[in-house]
Write a protein that holds these residues in place. Sequence first.
Motif, PDB file in Angstrom:
ATOM      1  N   MET A   1       0.837  -1.194   0.000  1.00 24.93           N
ATOM      2  CA  MET A   1       0.000   0.000   0.000  1.00 24.93           C
ATOM      3  C   MET A   1       0.875   1.248   0.000  1.00 24.93           C
ATOM      4  O   MET A   1       1.906   1.306   0.660  1.00 24.93           O
ATOM      5  N   ASN A   2       0.431   2.240  -0.693  1.00 27.34           N
ATOM      6  CA  ASN A   2       1.126   3.523  -0.763  1.00 27.34           C
ATOM      7  C   ASN A   2       1.098   4.186   0.618  1.00 27.34           C
ATOM      8  O   ASN A   2       0.023   4.419   1.169  1.00 27.34           O
ATOM      9  N   PRO A   3       2.273   4.503   1.201  1.00 22.79           N
ATOM     10  CA  PRO A   3       2.286   5.086   2.550  1.00 22.79           C
ATOM     11  C   PRO A   3       1.669   6.482   2.623  1.00 22.79           C
ATOM     12  O   PRO A   3       1.329   6.946   3.694  1.00 22.79           O
ATOM     13  N   THR A   4       1.471   7.135   1.494  1.00 19.07           N
ATOM     14  CA  THR A   4       0.871   8.475   1.510  1.00 19.07           C
ATOM     15  C   THR A   4      -0.624   8.446   1.198  1.00 19.07           C
ATOM     16  O   THR A   4      -1.258   9.488   1.141  1.00 19.07           O
ATOM     17  N   ALA A   5      -1.220   7.257   1.037  1.00 17.92           N
ATOM     18  CA  ALA A   5      -2.596   7.130   0.554  1.00 17.92           C
ATOM     19  C   ALA A   5      -3.635   7.782   1.456  1.00 17.92           C
ATOM     20  O   ALA A   5      -4.687   8.197   0.985  1.00 17.92           O
ATOM     21  N   LEU A   6      -3.379   7.871   2.743  1.00 20.71           N
ATOM     22  CA  LEU A   6      -4.375   8.434   3.646  1.00 20.71           C
ATOM     23  C   LEU A   6      -4.017   9.829   4.132  1.00 20.71           C
ATOM     24  O   LEU A   6      -4.741  10.426   4.925  1.00 20.71           O
ATOM     25  N   ILE A   7      -2.901  10.351   3.663  1.00 18.76           N
ATOM     26  CA  ILE A   7      -2.483  11.704   4.037  1.00 18.76           C
ATOM     27  C   ILE A   7      -3.237  12.693   3.147  1.00 18.76           C
ATOM     28  O   ILE A   7      -3.342  12.495   1.936  1.00 18.76           O
ATOM     29  N   PRO A   8      -3.783  13.755   3.720  1.00 18.72           N
ATOM     30  CA  PRO A   8      -4.599  14.667   2.919  1.00 18.72           C
ATOM     31  C   PRO A   8      -3.835  15.379   1.806  1.00 18.72           C
ATOM     32  O   PRO A   8      -2.635  15.622   1.894  1.00 18.72           O
ATOM     33  N   ILE A   9      -4.584  15.701   0.774  1.00 19.50           N
ATOM     34  CA  ILE A   9      -4.150  16.614  -0.283  1.00 19.50           C
ATOM     35  C   ILE A   9      -4.842  17.927   0.039  1.00 19.50           C
ATOM     36  O   ILE A   9      -6.052  17.950   0.269  1.00 19.50           O
ATOM     37  N   LEU A  10      -4.084  19.010   0.087  1.00 20.14           N
ATOM     38  CA  LEU A  10      -4.677  20.308   0.375  1.00 20.14           C
ATOM     39  C   LEU A  10      -4.818  21.110  -0.911  1.00 20.14           C
ATOM     40  O   LEU A  10      -3.840  21.284  -1.648  1.00 20.14           O
ATOM     41  N   VAL A  11      -6.028  21.592  -1.164  1.00 21.89           N
ATOM     42  CA  VAL A  11      -6.299  22.471  -2.288  1.00 21.89           C
ATOM     43  C   VAL A  11      -6.641  23.837  -1.706  1.00 21.89           C
ATOM     44  O   VAL A  11      -7.587  23.965  -0.932  1.00 21.89           O
ATOM     45  N   VAL A  12      -5.844  24.836  -2.056  1.00 21.19           N
ATOM     46  CA  VAL A  12      -6.100  26.207  -1.616  1.00 21.19           C
ATOM     47  C   VAL A  12      -6.721  26.922  -2.803  1.00 21.19           C
ATOM     48  O   VAL A  12      -6.034  27.249  -3.770  1.00 21.19           O
ATOM     49  N   GLU A  13      -8.034  27.101  -2.732  1.00 21.38           N
ATOM     50  CA  GLU A  13      -8.803  27.543  -3.894  1.00 21.38           C
ATOM     51  C   GLU A  13     -10.014  28.342  -3.434  1.00 21.38           C
ATOM     52  O   GLU A  13     -10.829  27.826  -2.660  1.00 21.38           O
ATOM     53  N   ASP A  14     -10.149  29.572  -3.909  1.00 22.95           N
ATOM     54  CA  ASP A  14     -11.288  30.398  -3.509  1.00 22.95           C
ATOM     55  C   ASP A  14     -12.548  30.108  -4.322  1.00 22.95           C
ATOM     56  O   ASP A  14     -13.643  30.411  -3.884  1.00 22.95           O
ATOM     57  N   SER A  15     -12.433  29.479  -5.468  1.00 19.63           N
ATOM     58  CA  SER A  15     -13.583  29.197  -6.326  1.00 19.63           C
ATOM     59  C   SER A  15     -14.213  27.842  -5.977  1.00 19.63           C
ATOM     60  O   SER A  15     -13.562  26.799  -6.095  1.00 19.63           O
ATOM     61  N   VAL A  16     -15.478  27.875  -5.574  1.00 18.94           N
ATOM     62  CA  VAL A  16     -16.206  26.647  -5.267  1.00 18.94           C
ATOM     63  C   VAL A  16     -16.282  25.757  -6.507  1.00 18.94           C
ATOM     64  O   VAL A  16     -16.096  24.541  -6.427  1.00 18.94           O
ATOM     65  N   GLU A  17     -16.536  26.372  -7.657  1.00 17.35           N
ATOM     66  CA  GLU A  17     -16.660  25.607  -8.896  1.00 17.35           C
ATOM     67  C   GLU A  17     -15.353  24.897  -9.251  1.00 17.35           C
ATOM     68  O   GLU A  17     -15.359  23.722  -9.629  1.00 17.35           O
ATOM     69  N   ASP A  18     -14.226  25.607  -9.122  1.00 15.41           N
ATOM     70  CA  ASP A  18     -12.931  24.987  -9.430  1.00 15.41           C
ATOM     71  C   ASP A  18     -12.624  23.854  -8.455  1.00 15.41           C
ATOM     72  O   ASP A  18     -12.127  22.797  -8.853  1.00 15.41           O
ATOM     73  N   PHE A  19     -12.928  24.060  -7.164  1.00 17.41           N
ATOM     74  CA  PHE A  19     -12.672  23.006  -6.186  1.00 17.41           C
ATOM     75  C   PHE A  19     -13.566  21.793  -6.449  1.00 17.41           C
ATOM     76  O   PHE A  19     -13.106  20.652  -6.361  1.00 17.41           O
TER      77      PHE A  19
ATOM     78  N   PRO B   1      -7.779  11.923   1.427  1.00 22.98           N
ATOM     79  CA  PRO B   1      -8.805  12.951   1.604  1.00 22.98           C
ATOM     80  C   PRO B   1      -8.361  14.227   0.877  1.00 22.98           C
ATOM     81  O   PRO B   1      -7.174  14.564   0.889  1.00 22.98           O
ATOM     82  N   VAL B   2      -9.293  14.902   0.220  1.00 22.62           N
ATOM     83  CA  VAL B   2      -8.990  16.157  -0.472  1.00 22.62           C
ATOM     84  C   VAL B   2      -9.633  17.277   0.340  1.00 22.62           C
ATOM     85  O   VAL B   2     -10.848  17.341   0.469  1.00 22.62           O
ATOM     86  N   LEU B   3      -8.790  18.126   0.931  1.00 19.08           N
ATOM     87  CA  LEU B   3      -9.247  19.228   1.771  1.00 19.08           C
ATOM     88  C   LEU B   3      -9.202  20.531   1.007  1.00 19.08           C
ATOM     89  O   LEU B   3      -8.354  20.711   0.142  1.00 19.08           O
ATOM     90  N   ARG B   4     -10.065  21.443   1.391  1.00 18.83           N
ATOM     91  CA  ARG B   4     -10.064  22.767   0.765  1.00 18.83           C
ATOM     92  C   ARG B   4      -9.889  23.840   1.815  1.00 18.83           C
ATOM     93  O   ARG B   4     -10.547  23.837   2.846  1.00 18.83           O
ATOM     94  N   CYS B   5      -8.992  24.760   1.530  1.00 19.98           N
ATOM     95  CA  CYS B   5      -8.925  26.026   2.241  1.00 19.98           C
ATOM     96  C   CYS B   5      -9.380  27.073   1.238  1.00 19.98           C
ATOM     97  O   CYS B   5      -8.940  27.068   0.090  1.00 19.98           O
ATOM     98  N   GLU B   6     -10.259  27.963   1.667  1.00 19.63           N
ATOM     99  CA  GLU B   6     -10.877  28.918   0.759  1.00 19.63           C
ATOM    100  C   GLU B   6     -10.005  30.113   0.430  1.00 19.63           C
ATOM    101  O   GLU B   6     -10.285  30.847  -0.507  1.00 19.63           O
ATOM    102  N   ASP B   7      -8.950  30.321   1.218  1.00 18.92           N
ATOM    103  CA  ASP B   7      -8.057  31.448   0.954  1.00 18.92           C
ATOM    104  C   ASP B   7      -6.712  31.193   1.635  1.00 18.92           C
ATOM    105  O   ASP B   7      -6.546  30.212   2.361  1.00 18.92           O
ATOM    106  N   GLY B   8      -5.789  32.107   1.395  1.00 20.27           N
ATOM    107  CA  GLY B   8      -4.449  31.949   1.939  1.00 20.27           C
ATOM    108  C   GLY B   8      -4.405  32.010   3.455  1.00 20.27           C
ATOM    109  O   GLY B   8      -3.620  31.291   4.087  1.00 20.27           O
ATOM    110  N   ASP B   9      -5.248  32.844   4.048  1.00 17.54           N
ATOM    111  CA  ASP B   9      -5.256  32.943   5.515  1.00 17.54           C
ATOM    112  C   ASP B   9      -5.691  31.632   6.153  1.00 17.54           C
ATOM    113  O   ASP B   9      -5.084  31.174   7.118  1.00 17.54           O
ATOM    114  N   GLN B  10      -6.736  31.029   5.605  1.00 18.20           N
ATOM    115  CA  GLN B  10      -7.210  29.757   6.138  1.00 18.20           C
ATOM    116  C   GLN B  10      -6.150  28.661   5.944  1.00 18.20           C
ATOM    117  O   GLN B  10      -5.930  27.833   6.831  1.00 18.20           O
TER     118      GLN B  10
END
Length: 148
Positions: A1-19, A34-43
């Motif tokens: 099994m890939n050791p990174t398979a359960l580590i989150p991917i972070l998407v920093v994206e303000d557009s709901v449609e793009d995310f 898991p694919v996580l979203r932060c809506e802006d740079g501060d978050q």
Amino acid sequence: MNPTALIPILVVEDSVEDFTALSRAFHKNAVTNPVLRCEDGDQALEYLKGYGKHPNWPSQLPVIILLDLNMPGTDGRAVLNVLKNDPALHSIPVIVFTTSSNSTDIAECYRLGANSYLTKPIGYPELEEKVRLIIRYWLEASELPLAG
């Protein structure tokens, strides 16, 4: 099994449609992370500098970060600068994923330490293919540090 398979991917994206489109493309490519979203740079900085301290954020740093450049408030350039100058965060691969193909933006992001710079495609099939290539290279072919 890939050791990174359960580590989150972070998407920093303000557009709901793009995310939403990105999430769909990751799902279609059978990504188990898991694919996580932060809506802006501060978050994003709040999560990355304080991971594990806030009940709404995972206790792990992401395996990779997809970072939009042009966001309200703290933009992607500022986030990239903070990440690559923080000893606890600088080894996380940051893929700038933006609509800008401006050569000045590209040069500035690499100067700040971006690991890759990709422009967002217009059509969904092209987005799906670009996501497939990101997965193939960053999650399957590359040896990544196991963070936090």
